[in-house]
Design a protein around this motif. Structure first.
Motif, short mmCIF file in Angstrom:
data_model
loop_
_atom_site.label_atom_id
_atom_site.label_comp_id
_atom_site.label_asym_id
_atom_site.label_seq_id
_atom_site.Cartn_x
_atom_site.Cartn_y
_atom_site.Cartn_z
N THR A 87 0.89 -0.95 0.24
CA THR A 87 -0.13 -0.37 0.00
C THR A 87 0.75 1.29 0.15
O THR A 87 0.38 1.86 -1.00
N GLU A 88 1.76 1.47 0.42
CA GLU A 88 3.14 2.62 0.58
C GLU A 88 4.36 2.38 -0.38
O GLU A 88 4.47 1.59 -1.40
N ASP A 89 4.09 3.74 -0.57
CA ASP A 89 4.61 3.93 -1.99
C ASP A 89 6.62 3.44 -1.48
O ASP A 89 7.45 4.79 -1.06
N VAL A 90 7.07 2.20 -0.76
CA VAL A 90 8.06 1.63 0.03
C VAL A 90 8.74 0.42 -1.25
O VAL A 90 7.95 -0.11 -1.70
N ALA A 91 9.79 0.75 -1.08
CA ALA A 91 10.27 -1.25 -1.66
C ALA A 91 11.59 -1.47 -1.19
O ALA A 91 12.39 -0.44 -0.58
N LEU A 92 11.81 -2.51 -1.06
CA LEU A 92 13.19 -3.04 -0.41
C LEU A 92 13.96 -3.58 -1.68
O LEU A 92 13.25 -4.27 -2.25
N LEU A 93 15.16 -3.82 -1.17
CA LEU A 93 16.43 -4.12 -2.07
C LEU A 93 16.81 -5.19 -1.73
O LEU A 93 17.58 -4.87 -0.87
N ARG A 94 17.50 -6.27 -2.53
CA ARG A 94 18.56 -7.37 -2.33
C ARG A 94 19.84 -7.01 -3.05
O ARG A 94 19.88 -6.71 -4.20
N LEU A 95 20.30 -6.43 -2.37
CA LEU A 95 21.80 -5.50 -3.16
C LEU A 95 23.16 -6.85 -3.39
O LEU A 95 23.01 -7.91 -2.56
N SER A 96 24.24 -6.80 -4.59
CA SER A 96 25.05 -7.83 -4.28
C SER A 96 25.82 -7.45 -3.63
O SER A 96 26.97 -6.70 -3.73
N ILE A 97 25.92 -7.28 -2.54
CA ILE A 97 26.35 -6.97 -1.27
C ILE A 97 27.16 -8.30 -0.21
O ILE A 97 26.27 -9.18 0.38
#
Length: 275
Positions: A87-97
């Motif tokens: 519902t919110e303008d939020v995204a989770l990213l998984r990075l190549s770390i």
């Protein structure tokens, strides 16, 4: 901790206590160069995850990169996966770390009252374009910009035309600028702390004109209380738990990276629109 930046066969190690190394520009790359800056993101937790605004993330993240500052250049880190809040303008990213990172930014799920102070930490595009060389490159790495504001009011289910939708925001007294969508909005009630309390994610800005012709410019940040309890499939625990690890300092381990240019495309004489 040794040298601030070390290079090895497994990647680039950044030993950091600087907030600028936990907040980064996002951009899509094409043909070996940045083609479409999309906004700002920031690291959370210890396992290579980051948060940003959902509207800063393209549907296909194959060419999306998180740009981390190195001496005199940038390192571009792949975005391996992304998941959007329902519902919110939020995204989770998984990075190549690889390995662990220092949990400098902590998620704060309290509801702040109007007139409380916040700081938005991001990369407005003008910080790059103001130091252009004739060949279109920049004379230095852009500095992270701190925009201090106060909360004007809490807004729920607004009738707005901003990108990314969403339902629950802080309305802010200052604009952070194009390029800062996805940046952390942190409470500044604990000066001198080694951690930053993220109370929102900067969404964007708009202008409102009254019937008397007076124009007011305001910024908006999605309130952390509305997504701290979210449990994304790519994370398998709540954001609040991931973003509030035990105290400790570990190096950020970036590599390998496939691109080390600027996250900003060459300037064509007109400011490009970013998130």
């Amino acid at each position: 901790m040794g040298e601030p930046v070390q290079y090895g066969p497994d990647g680039i190690f950044i030993h950091t206590t600087d907030i600028r190394d936990a907040v980064f520009p996002l951009a899509e790359v094409a043909d070996g160069r940045a083609a479409n800056p999309t906004g700002t993101g920031f690291l959370v937790g210890l396992s290579g995850f980051a948060l940003t605004a959902s509207h800063c993330v393209p549907r296909d993240v194959t060419n999306l990169r998180a740009f981390f500052r190195l001496p005199n250049r940038w390192a571009a880190v792949h975005v391996l996966a992304a998941e959007r809040h329902p519902t919110e303008d939020v995204a989770l990213l998984r990075l190549s770390i690889k390995g662990q990172i220092w949990g400098m930014l902590r998620l704060d799920d309290r509801r702040l009252s109007p007139e409380h102070g916040v700081e938005v930490l991001g990369y407005p595009e003008e910080t790059f374009y103001e130091r252009l060389r004739p060949d279109g490159t920049a004379s230095y790495n852009p500095q992270i910009v701190n925009t201090r504001a106060y909360i004007r009011r809490l807004v729920n289910n607004p009738d707005h035309d901003m990108r990314g939708g969403g339902e629950s925001f802080y309305e802010l007294s200052q604009l952070a600028g194009d390029g800062c969508s996805g940046a952390p909005a942190v409470a500044y009630d604990a000066p001198g702390s080694k951690t930053y309390k993220v109370v929102g994610i900067y969404k964007g800005q708009r202008q409102m004109t009254s019937s008397g012709g007076i124009t007011t410019s305001v910024g908006y940040a999605t309130r952390s209380e509305m997504f701290a309890g979210w449990c994304p499939d790519i994370l398998c625990q709540t954001l609040l738990k991931e973003a509030n690890p035990p105290d400790g300092v570990e190096p950020i381990v970036l590599g390998p990276t496939d691109f080390a240019g600027s996250p900003y495309p060459p300037h064509d004489g007109a400011s490009a629109s970013r998130g």
